[in-house]
Design an enzyme around this catalytic site. Structure first.
Site, short mmCIF file in Angstrom:
data_model
loop_
_atom_site.label_atom_id
_atom_site.label_comp_id
_atom_site.label_asym_id
_atom_site.label_seq_id
_atom_site.Cartn_x
_atom_site.Cartn_y
_atom_site.Cartn_z
N PRO A 116 49.09 26.51 13.96
CA PRO A 116 49.98 26.21 14.82
C PRO A 116 51.41 26.59 14.70
O PRO A 116 51.80 26.54 13.53
CB PRO A 116 49.91 24.65 15.03
CG PRO A 116 48.58 24.37 14.85
CD PRO A 116 48.04 25.43 13.72
N CYS A 117 52.26 27.05 15.73
CA CYS A 117 53.56 27.73 15.55
C CYS A 117 54.61 26.64 15.77
O CYS A 117 55.53 26.57 15.01
CB CYS A 117 53.82 28.66 16.42
SG CYS A 117 52.65 30.12 16.28
N PRO A 118 54.45 25.46 16.15
CA PRO A 118 55.58 24.58 16.17
C PRO A 118 56.46 24.08 15.17
O PRO A 118 57.50 23.91 15.35
CB PRO A 118 55.14 23.21 17.25
CG PRO A 118 53.83 23.98 18.00
CD PRO A 118 53.54 25.17 17.01
N PRO A 119 55.65 23.98 14.13
CA PRO A 119 56.44 23.40 12.74
C PRO A 119 57.55 24.53 12.46
O PRO A 119 58.51 24.20 11.61
CB PRO A 119 55.32 23.32 11.87
CG PRO A 119 54.10 22.91 12.67
CD PRO A 119 54.16 23.90 13.97
N PHE A 120 57.30 25.69 12.83
CA PHE A 120 58.39 26.72 12.20
C PHE A 120 59.09 27.44 13.35
O PHE A 120 60.14 28.37 13.15
CB PHE A 120 57.72 27.84 11.84
CG PHE A 120 56.53 27.26 10.54
CD1 PHE A 120 57.00 26.57 9.46
CD2 PHE A 120 55.16 27.23 10.81
CE1 PHE A 120 55.96 26.23 8.39
CE2 PHE A 120 54.40 26.73 10.01
CZ PHE A 120 54.58 26.10 8.92
#
Length: 413
Positions: free
Chosen positions: A78-82
């Site tokens: 998943p991309c949302p953390p970054f």
């Protein structure tokens, strides 16, 4: 168990962008793991691969030990953390699976690891996180390297930077080189003209000349937000300059009833072409918004193929071997981690080998404290710092990630 020479297990496989690219590079999927039911259905609709549907970190969904010794462990976690547009919570985001994925190398012991994410992970905010990943891979006997790749360098008509991590065992890493750019891609107008003309729209040829650029980054979005559109305000302006209505996705191309000045929306088929899929080579299941999210969140197949080819050639020891130097992303993190004890600013400067101005030290320590426990000790007017535990989920049974994940599961995509 004995493995095929180019077997791959792909985690967080999505709708198959990376999977298709790796297949074209010569890898054979032993397993694909994906949380989203619609993306899993798309994978099953296109290939007879074994697909495990559910939380990739749930041992009841799949068992990493069953795949020990595969050629490649790959994924697009998943991309949302970054992401730059988000809060950049990194290790404290319940969706962060990057560190967990790296930890699976210890279990699976693949010959190579491939993980991709958004450009935000390449920013100074995550220098310590990146260094931790590299150091952990080194401790497991792998050489890791990060690189920011532009999708437009590999035939994808889109401004889509992806931050890629590749790690291999030293005997294979000597043969690894990042793929060379392949020249300019086609423009939006060139690649979409056949579809724009497919229902008789008379303005298609004139539209092609207006759409003579490559696309801005296509944003698939998430279940937390509304229907499909082509991105934030800046992206919408870029689309408008190319004669595209970015406020939504069309069911079909414009027909002959539309006048020459009509401003069309894109269909999901058009978006898939802009992501690098060839016409009719992949079928996406579900309703329009679901299909758009699957396509928009994917790793473009041509980029995955290019990186996959580089990994394959390294595993087959093609070319001339060369020494690879270890990458360094955060010397202050490295000094604190290697010491394991409290260090004063003077001691940190000595360990790093250069002066560190107070603003730089303060900024770096502030960023590190977001992903690591940071102990601070004051004594006799002197201050010292010690780097503590990495906050990320790496498989701990008691980690807060489990409760938060289950609470928000229906909104995670």
């Amino acid at each position: 168990m004995e493995q095929d020479s180019l077997s791959v297990v792909e985690i967080c496989a999505g709708a198959g962008g990376q999977a298709l690219g790796l297949e074209k590079a010569g890898f054979e999927h032993e397993l694909a793991v994906e949380l989203d039911a619609n993306a899993s259905a798309t994978l099953r609709a296109n290939r007879p691969w074994k697909v495990a549907e559910g939380d990739v970190a749930d041992s009841t969904v799949w068992n990493p030990e069953d795949h020990r010794g595969i050629a490649l462990l790959a994924g697009g976690v998943p991309c949302p953390p970054f992401t730059i547009a988000g809060k950049q919570l990194g290790a404290t985001d319940e969706r962060d699976l990057f560190a967990w994925a790296v930890e699976q190398v210890a279990v699976v012991q693949p010959r190579a690891l491939l993980l991709e994410n958004v450009r935000g992970l390449s920013m100074p905010r995550f220098a310590g996180y990146r260094q931790h990943v590299l150091d952990r891979l080194t401790s497991l006997g792998y050489m890791g390297e990060w690189k920011l790749l532009q999708a437009s360098d590999y035939g994808v008509p889109q401004l889509r930077p992806r931050f890629v991590l590749v790690a291999l065992k030293p005997e294979d890493a000597a043969y690894f080189t990042w793929p060379e750019p392949q020249g300019p891609p086609p423009t939006v107008g060139e690649i979409l003209l056949p579809l724009m003309k497919s229902r008789g729209w008379r303005g298609a040829d004139a539209w092609k000349h207006k759409a003579n650029k490559i696309a801005p980054t296509i944003v698939g979005g998430s279940k937390k937000h509304g229907g499909a559109d082509l991105g934030p305000t800046r992206a919408k302006r870029a689309w408008a300059e190319m004669g595209v209505d970015a406020l939504g996705v069309a069911d079909e191309p414009p027909g002959q009833e539309r006048d020459d000045e009509w401003i069309p929306k894109l269909t999901t088929e058009m978006v898939s072409l802009l992501q690098g899929w060839r016409p009719d080579e992949w079928h996406f299941t579900g309703r329009k918004t679901t299909r758009y999210r699957q396509i928009g969140n994917a790793f473009p197949p041509p980029v995955a193929e290019a990186v996959g080819n580089s990994i394959r050639m390294a595993l087959e020891h093609e070319g001339i071997p060369a020494e690879r130097a270890a990458s360094s992303h955060d010397p202050i993190y490295k000094a604190l981690r290697e010491s394991g004890d409290f260090l004063t600013p003077t001691q940190l400067q000595r360990a790093v080998g250069r002066p560190i101005e107070p603003p730089e030290l303060e900024r770096t320590l502030s960023l590190l404290s977001r992903d690591f426990d940071l102990d601070v000790r004051e004594s006799r007017g002197s201050i010292a710092y010690r780097l503590g535990t990495f906050k990320a989920f790496v498989g701990q049974d008691e980690h807060s990630r489990h409760e938060v994940f289950q609470k928000n599961r229906g909104r995670i995509s």
